[in-house]
Design a protein around this motif. Sequence first.
Motif, PDB file in Angstrom:
ATOM      1  N   LEU A  48       0.896  -1.073  -0.085  1.00  0.00           N
ATOM      2  CA  LEU A  48       0.214   0.282   0.164  1.00  0.00           C
ATOM      3  C   LEU A  48       1.116   0.930  -0.162  1.00  0.00           C
ATOM      4  O   LEU A  48       0.476   2.040  -1.077  1.00  0.00           O
ATOM      5  CB  LEU A  48      -1.297   0.172   1.475  1.00  0.00           C
ATOM      6  CG  LEU A  48      -1.608  -0.645   1.149  1.00  0.00           C
ATOM      7  CD1 LEU A  48      -2.905  -0.662   2.829  1.00  0.00           C
ATOM      8  CD2 LEU A  48      -3.032  -1.108  -0.037  1.00  0.00           C
ATOM      9  N   LEU A  49       1.783   1.221   1.132  1.00  0.00           N
ATOM     10  CA  LEU A  49       2.506   2.221   1.098  1.00  0.00           C
ATOM     11  C   LEU A  49       3.732   2.127   0.816  1.00  0.00           C
ATOM     12  O   LEU A  49       4.612   1.185   1.587  1.00  0.00           O
ATOM     13  CB  LEU A  49       1.974   2.940   2.360  1.00  0.00           C
ATOM     14  CG  LEU A  49       3.201   4.503   3.278  1.00  0.00           C
ATOM     15  CD1 LEU A  49       3.007   5.262   2.207  1.00  0.00           C
ATOM     16  CD2 LEU A  49       3.098   4.669   4.493  1.00  0.00           C
ATOM     17  N   ASP A  50       4.390   2.636   0.016  1.00  0.00           N
ATOM     18  CA  ASP A  50       5.716   2.227  -0.326  1.00  0.00           C
ATOM     19  C   ASP A  50       6.513   3.539  -0.480  1.00  0.00           C
ATOM     20  O   ASP A  50       6.551   4.633  -1.549  1.00  0.00           O
ATOM     21  CB  ASP A  50       6.142   2.364  -1.871  1.00  0.00           C
ATOM     22  CG  ASP A  50       7.657   1.702  -2.265  1.00  0.00           C
ATOM     23  OD1 ASP A  50       8.274   1.475  -1.305  1.00  0.00           O
ATOM     24  OD2 ASP A  50       7.378   1.443  -3.021  1.00  0.00           O
ATOM     25  N   ILE A  51       7.574   4.329   0.651  1.00  0.00           N
ATOM     26  CA  ILE A  51       8.202   5.367   1.535  1.00  0.00           C
ATOM     27  C   ILE A  51       9.978   5.281   0.510  1.00  0.00           C
ATOM     28  O   ILE A  51      10.390   4.393   1.262  1.00  0.00           O
ATOM     29  CB  ILE A  51       7.811   5.800   2.699  1.00  0.00           C
ATOM     30  CG1 ILE A  51       6.900   6.578   2.712  1.00  0.00           C
ATOM     31  CG2 ILE A  51       9.271   6.755   3.083  1.00  0.00           C
ATOM     32  CD1 ILE A  51       5.886   6.831   3.986  1.00  0.00           C
ATOM     33  N   GLN A  52      10.302   5.994  -0.275  1.00  0.00           N
ATOM     34  CA  GLN A  52      11.527   5.398  -0.800  1.00  0.00           C
ATOM     35  C   GLN A  52      12.721   6.648  -0.281  1.00  0.00           C
ATOM     36  O   GLN A  52      12.474   7.538  -1.169  1.00  0.00           O
ATOM     37  CB  GLN A  52      11.909   5.217  -2.222  1.00  0.00           C
ATOM     38  CG  GLN A  52      11.041   3.473  -2.196  1.00  0.00           C
ATOM     39  CD  GLN A  52      11.595   2.750  -1.192  1.00  0.00           C
ATOM     40  OE1 GLN A  52      12.940   1.826  -1.418  1.00  0.00           O
ATOM     41  NE2 GLN A  52      10.809   1.459  -1.233  1.00  0.00           N
ATOM     42  N   ASN A  53      13.750   6.294   0.637  1.00  0.00           N
ATOM     43  CA  ASN A  53      15.160   7.348   0.497  1.00  0.00           C
ATOM     44  C   ASN A  53      13.638   8.769   0.787  1.00  0.00           C
ATOM     45  O   ASN A  53      15.106   8.956   0.252  1.00  0.00           O
ATOM     46  CB  ASN A  53      15.866   7.115  -0.349  1.00  0.00           C
ATOM     47  CG  ASN A  53      16.812   8.148  -0.300  1.00  0.00           C
ATOM     48  OD1 ASN A  53      17.550   7.370   0.844  1.00  0.00           O
ATOM     49  ND2 ASN A  53      17.935   8.688  -1.363  1.00  0.00           N
ATOM     50  N   VAL A  54      13.253   9.629   1.767  1.00  0.00           N
ATOM     51  CA  VAL A  54      13.090  10.209   1.546  1.00  0.00           C
ATOM     52  C   VAL A  54      13.041  10.737   3.017  1.00  0.00           C
ATOM     53  O   VAL A  54      13.889  10.571   4.042  1.00  0.00           O
ATOM     54  CB  VAL A  54      11.609  10.312   2.126  1.00  0.00           C
ATOM     55  CG1 VAL A  54      10.508  11.140   2.731  1.00  0.00           C
ATOM     56  CG2 VAL A  54      10.417   8.941   1.415  1.00  0.00           C
ATOM     57  N   SER A  55      13.454  12.301   2.430  1.00  0.00           N
ATOM     58  CA  SER A  55      14.674  13.037   3.916  1.00  0.00           C
ATOM     59  C   SER A  55      13.916  14.397   3.262  1.00  0.00           C
ATOM     60  O   SER A  55      12.343  14.700   2.187  1.00  0.00           O
ATOM     61  CB  SER A  55      15.588  13.553   3.141  1.00  0.00           C
ATOM     62  OG  SER A  55      16.904  12.685   2.626  1.00  0.00           O
ATOM     63  N   TYR A  56      13.448  15.109   4.517  1.00  0.00           N
ATOM     64  CA  TYR A  56      12.451  16.284   4.966  1.00  0.00           C
ATOM     65  C   TYR A  56      13.202  17.254   5.925  1.00  0.00           C
ATOM     66  O   TYR A  56      13.693  16.801   7.324  1.00  0.00           O
ATOM     67  CB  TYR A  56      10.918  15.966   5.294  1.00  0.00           C
ATOM     68  CG  TYR A  56      10.061  17.399   5.174  1.00  0.00           C
ATOM     69  CD1 TYR A  56      10.003  17.851   3.549  1.00  0.00           C
ATOM     70  CD2 TYR A  56       9.640  18.059   6.719  1.00  0.00           C
ATOM     71  CE1 TYR A  56       8.952  19.016   4.336  1.00  0.00           C
ATOM     72  CE2 TYR A  56       9.497  18.831   6.379  1.00  0.00           C
ATOM     73  CZ  TYR A  56       8.711  19.948   5.182  1.00  0.00           C
ATOM     74  OH  TYR A  56       8.268  20.797   5.377  1.00  0.00           O
TER      75      TYR A  56
END
Length: 277
Positions: free
Chosen positions: A5-13
């Motif tokens: 469902l949810l795929d978060i890849q190499n996320v930065s903020y």
Amino acid sequence: MPEILLDIQNVSYTYGNGKKALDGVNFTVTAGEFVALAGRNGSGKTTLTRLAMTLLKPVGGSIHFQGQSTAALTPADMARSIGYVFQNPDRQIFRDTVLKEVAYGPEQLGFSQNDVSNSVNWALSMTGLTELTDSFPRSLSRGQKQKVAIASALAMRPKMLILDEPTSGQDPWDAQNLMNLLTSLNKEGITIILVTHDMELIARYTGRAVVLDQGRKVFDGLPDELFGGSLDIEAWGLVPPAALALSRRLPGVHAKSAAELVELLGSAIRQGRERYA
């Protein structure tokens, strides 16, 4: 194989003040999971969930829901798939009856009148609020308000619920009732992401734990592994559930909650009395 469902890849903020909240986080949730998201204050938990809802946009990496990039999607778009429940239910309650409050979401999404009615009735039934349809939401208890917020999310028929510290400020009875509700919803097929500081809830109810520390993912696995004693979880600002830590010092006892520990100890005492009677 379960659907991703949810795929978060190499996320930065990074926030406007220059503070990096997330740094290269990878996080995937499949359909039907009950996942705890844990970490000390400032670890990036809430930022990650706000990114999932597109309330914020990542400065690096990508986020997909059911294979679709969320880059161009709005929070209203995401509300069709993910129900977000804030820590303080008063932040999302504004109508004058429980019925109207729960109906607001599906009405805004363009449900037909019949679909709104069916969805609202189902959501109220699932959360045990059917008898409170005409009540003024702000007059309810903290636990009941939280259920109104959950019912409002459920009425939009989401595939996933994200709850930010939903048991915060509740007494143990209300907290247990809420967790029993989330367990029932998960058995109905709704994927749950629970943001929490309560390690006992993680040990007792969830099937997977993800831990963030200083914006990075430092653990992703079974709660039993997290609390197994081989990891220095205190370095991440976590403390194992007291009941679990104590039970591991007692031979043959493995309790995930204080209630379960009391029950197991009581059973052991009764067996001992019977043996020597």
